[in-house]
Design an enzyme around this catalytic site. Structure first.
Site, PDB file in Angstrom:
ATOM      1  CG  ASP A 192      -3.164  -2.329   3.833  1.00 49.36           C
ATOM      2  OD1 ASP A 192      -2.897  -1.699   4.936  1.00 49.36           O
ATOM      3  OD2 ASP A 192      -2.357  -1.923   2.728  1.00 49.36           O
ATOM      4  CG  HIS A 267       0.669  -1.826   6.069  1.00 52.06           C
ATOM      5  ND1 HIS A 267      -0.640  -0.580   6.083  1.00 52.06           N
ATOM      6  CD2 HIS A 267       1.603  -1.179   5.562  1.00 52.06           C
ATOM      7  CE1 HIS A 267       0.126   0.476   5.615  1.00 52.06           C
ATOM      8  NE2 HIS A 267       1.405  -0.003   5.491  1.00 52.06           N
ATOM      9  CD  GLU A 333       3.638   3.048   4.336  1.00 54.30           C
ATOM     10  OE1 GLU A 333       3.783   4.231   3.947  1.00 54.30           O
ATOM     11  OE2 GLU A 333       2.571   2.281   4.251  1.00 54.30           O
TER      12      GLU A 333
HETATM   13  C1  ACM Z   1       3.152   1.439  -0.283  1.00 51.12           C
HETATM   14  O1  ACM Z   1       2.869   2.251  -1.004  1.00 51.12           O
HETATM   15  N1  ACM Z   1       3.039   1.503   0.938  1.00 51.12           N
HETATM   16  C2  ACM Z   1       4.036   0.180  -0.824  1.00 51.12           C
END
Ligand code: ACM
Ligand code: ZN
Length: 767
Positions: A192, A267, A333
């Protein structure tokens, strides 16, 4: 009841209830029949198994070690003793995958299955009947007969090791806890923005740079300053490939498959800190310290071929390490902004005929799926991979509610359900008063227990696409193993029963009772856990001119105590038995009591304001959003003033004005009307541009009392509660009509610019 009859009933009932209380297995087995007597495990017990079945050996060793840890006893193996613990690996067809039978008589414990998994789960069921810590007492397994098999094949737990790093030992402990409750899939979120956690030999900077950041752990996630040049990056860590292999082997013994998540295309600020050429801007950047993304790249460039060769190299090493069928590629996202501004990304879109950036994301994911499938694996991703077109064979992990899972299953794709509510175990489970700071949301152990992974929207034919469900643990706010345990226990046990036991067999009261045994085990083992949600739920009901407040608790064995004078309730405060009428302005405070002890760190409290419209029925022209119903239709007249939690006290309206008419029940003399409203910029909630108040005697002809303009900027980002108040010469009226004019769209510069804004209101106060 006469005493004689009571005694007679007790005689009748006791033996049965004693049996029923003797085992507290979680998850509840499909069939469990308790018989009289016990099998005593002692030095005269031998473990019997077919030594030529090498696959059984790790399970045998697991059992031998477990018994030795508890009692110090070293069991014999394949010896002609009077008492035997027998492991029988039966023909493939005899049992379903992971199913087992367990028979316990005074001289035999027999576990039968067609798979290693089944044998292992039989062992786990036996272990849950034994003492949970080292003891000199006899190890007695109650005589019983179990037939057991899981309802779902994906029984998952996720762990984010990027936001905070957890050592290999903590990861093993997590997997061990999972396996005790027959959870079989560990989703390891290895990548991440705030840390890359897996060694990749071809790209050493991913860990030498991407795994480390400036230590700002003493500050709350969202308010950590960004790293400055020259500051030492001392917080972090990663797993070497040797450690990864060790963890996978450890998990395999416990029937846990480790699914790696290599997040892309968003991410990935950590990968960009290591290799800046992978981003659209190609500018160097330091590792993120927390949630501040200002001027940072966190996407791979979708127009750069080097990104794809890099990811194929990374996945090649990952696939060589992980035997898992599924490889998780993230996909959630992605901020499409940088792609819109990037020449290479735009050129890619033109060349490939992609209409928008959603299709560019879909192109990216489909390309990675092709590669993964070429390696004989399956790709799984978060539900955003549906946007712009789903990859042909993808499995979808539904997290933004259930909609993505439903959509994918309807397209005949497999799905794993992990909706934020109730599957996010980083959310609060009690309180929030007194609880450790969490990311928001409220997922209690009962809410998890009540979860049904198959959405009603799917027809019988589509049920098979729901592989199972998973609990997710994001760790922005969780930095220690103790805190991690606390967030997972006992919610994981509730989820375990949800994904293992037949839906019809689920019983909250029975689960709550069995949970007590596991709480004692956690205590004995020094594991941290939440004792459950003892927070009293205060539920006002305003109707027909009256306001009553119900107090609710999730804990079937607990009672509720309360005060109405603002004092802190004690064990001698009033016991709640039925809804409390509220007839004056007051603050209600309540606590839960169990076994004579108050279970809350702090009482919950709610202030009620009394005014002429309390309890009045409300008629809306447009109904509030189903997502923001607060306490029901009459929330505007329930005397409850809103607090910051947007999903609790407020009626929400989008696209339409709030137009409400309130019937005071009789003509009243009034001179002031107030509508309480909220602005919460971050959540797209804005104050109305103006509020008009009208009054009427007959409900037909209304006269305007006043219109109050908003004087607070749409760019005010701090949470703001504003009362729109009209004061006027006293007049008689039975009806009050209020119109709050919704801001037409989110303002310029807001992430939702041009999209509909929300209007939120909590109370219509008439005086
Ligand atoms: C997530 O909670 N962004 C998968
Ligand atoms: Zn780009």
């Amino acid at each position: 009841m006469p005493l004689k009859i009571v005694k007679f009933l007790l005689l009748l009932v006791c033996p049965l209830t004693m049996f029923a209380q003797q085992v507290s297995i979680i998850p509840q087995p499909v069939e469990l029949k308790l018989n009289e007597g016990n099998f005593s495990i002692d030095n005269n017990t031998s473990v019997q198994f077919n030594a030529s079945q090498a696959a059984l050996k790790p399970a045998v060793d697991f059992f031998l070690n477990a018994v030795n840890d508890i009692s110090g006893i070293t069991l014999q193996q394949n010896k002609p003793t009077a008492k035997k613990v027998e492991f029988v690996l039966a023909a493939q067809t005899a049992f379903k995958p992971e199913a087992y039978s367990l028979t316990v008589t005074p001289s035999l414990i027999q576990i039968k299955a067609s798979s290693y998994a089944g044998i292992f789960y039989g062992i786990q069921s036996v272990l849950q009947t034994l003492p949970q810590v080292r003891t000199n007492a006899a190890l007695q397994v109650p005589c019983m007969q179990i037939m057991d098999e899981p309802r779902f094949k994906w029984r998952g737990m996720h762990l984010d090791v990027s936001r905070h790093f957890f050592s290999a030992d903590v990861v093993k402990q997590y997997i061990n806890l999972m396996s005790m409750y027959k959870m079989n899939t560990f989703h390891w979120h290895l990548v991440d923005d705030q840390g890359w956690r897996i060694e990749i030999k071809k790209y050493p900077r991913l860990t030498s740079t991407g795994a480390w950041r400036v230590d700002q752990n003493d500050k709350v996630w969202g308010s950590r300053p960004q790293a400055q040049p020259g500051e030492a990056a001392t917080y972090g860590g990663y797993y070497t490939q040797e450690q990864v292999k060790e963890i996978i082997a450890y998990a395999k013994t416990r029937n846990v498959t480790v699914v790696p998540e290599i997040e892309m295309p968003g991410h990935v600020a950590s990968a960009i800190a290591a290799y800046p050429h992978l981003s659209c801007t190609q500018q160097p950047q330091l590792s993120l310290t927390g949630g501040n993304y200002n001027n940072m790249s966190s996407n791979y460039c979708a127009g750069n071929e080097e990104v794809f060769s890099f990811l194929q190299d990374v996945l090649t090493e990952v696939i060589a390490l992980f035997p898992s069928t599924y490889i998780h590629i993230g996909g959630d996202e992605v901020d499409k902004g940088p792609w819109k501004k990037c020449e290479r990304c735009q050129a890619r879109m033109k060349k490939e005929g992609l209409k928008n950036e959603e299709e560019l994301q879909s192109y990216f994911i489909k390309r990675m799926e092709k590669f993964i499938v070429s390696k004989k694996r399956k790709m799984i991703g978060w539900d955003e991979i549906l946007e712009g077109g789903l990859a042909p064979e993808a499995t979808v992990m539904s997290w933004r509610g259930e909609a993505g899972g439903i959509e994918a299953a309807k397209m005949n794709h497999d799905v794993v359900m992990t909706p934020g509510s109730p599957c996010y175990f980083d959310h609060y489970q009690a309180g929030p008063e007194g609880e450790p700071l969490a990311i928001g949301g409220f997922n209690t152990v009962k809410k998890v227990y009540d979860y049904e992974p198959i959405p009603k929207e799917l027809n019988a034919e589509q049920h098979k696409y729901v592989l199972g469900a998973q609990g997710n643990v994001w760790t922005e706010y969780i930095s220690t193993a103790e805190h991690l345990e606390y967030m997972v226990l006992p919610r994981m046990l509730a989820l375990a029963e949800t994904v293992w036991s037949p839906a019809a067999a689920k019983d909250w009261n029975s689960f709550s009772k069995r949970l007590q045994f596991h709480f004692k085990a956690f205590d004995a083992k020094g594991l941290h856990y939440s004792p459950g949600n003892f927070t009293v739920d205060i539920k006002p009901a305003a109707k027909n001119g009256k306001l009553e407040v119900a107090l609710l608790s999730e804990v079937p064995t607990a009672s509720i105590l309360y005060t109405t004078d603002g004092t802190v309730p004690t064990i001698s405060s009033r016991l709640y038995t039925k809804p409390i009428p509220v007839e004056s302005t007051q603050t209600l405070r309540a606590v839960t009591m169990q076994n004579g002890k108050i279970m809350n760190l702090q009482p919950v409290d709610q202030r009620f304001v009394m005014h002429q419209a309390v309890g009045a029925n409300v008629q809306y022209v447009h109904q509030p959003s189903r997502s923001y119903m607060a306490d029901g239709v009459n929330s505007l007249t329930d005397g409850v003033r809103g607090k910051s939690a947007v999903n609790k006290f407020w009626h929400g309206f989008s696209k339409n004005n709030l137009v409400a008419t309130v019937d005071l029940g009789a003509e009243k003399n009034i001179s002031s009307i107030t509508l309480g409203c909220l602005q919460h910029y971050r959540d797209w909630i804005f104050l109305p541009t103006a509020v008009r108040f009208e009054i009427s005697v007959d409900g037909k002809i209304f006269t305007e009392a006043a219109t109050v303009q908003n004087n607070i900027s749409v760019n005010e980002t701090a949470l703001t509660i504003k009362d729109f108040t009209a004061k006027f010469a006293a007049a008689n009226a039975r009806y009050v009509r209020v119109t709050a004019f919704t801001l037409e769209a989110c303002p310029k510069g807001h992430p939702g610019e041009g999209k509909p804004a929300w209007t939120f209101a909590d109370e219509l106060i008439v005086e």
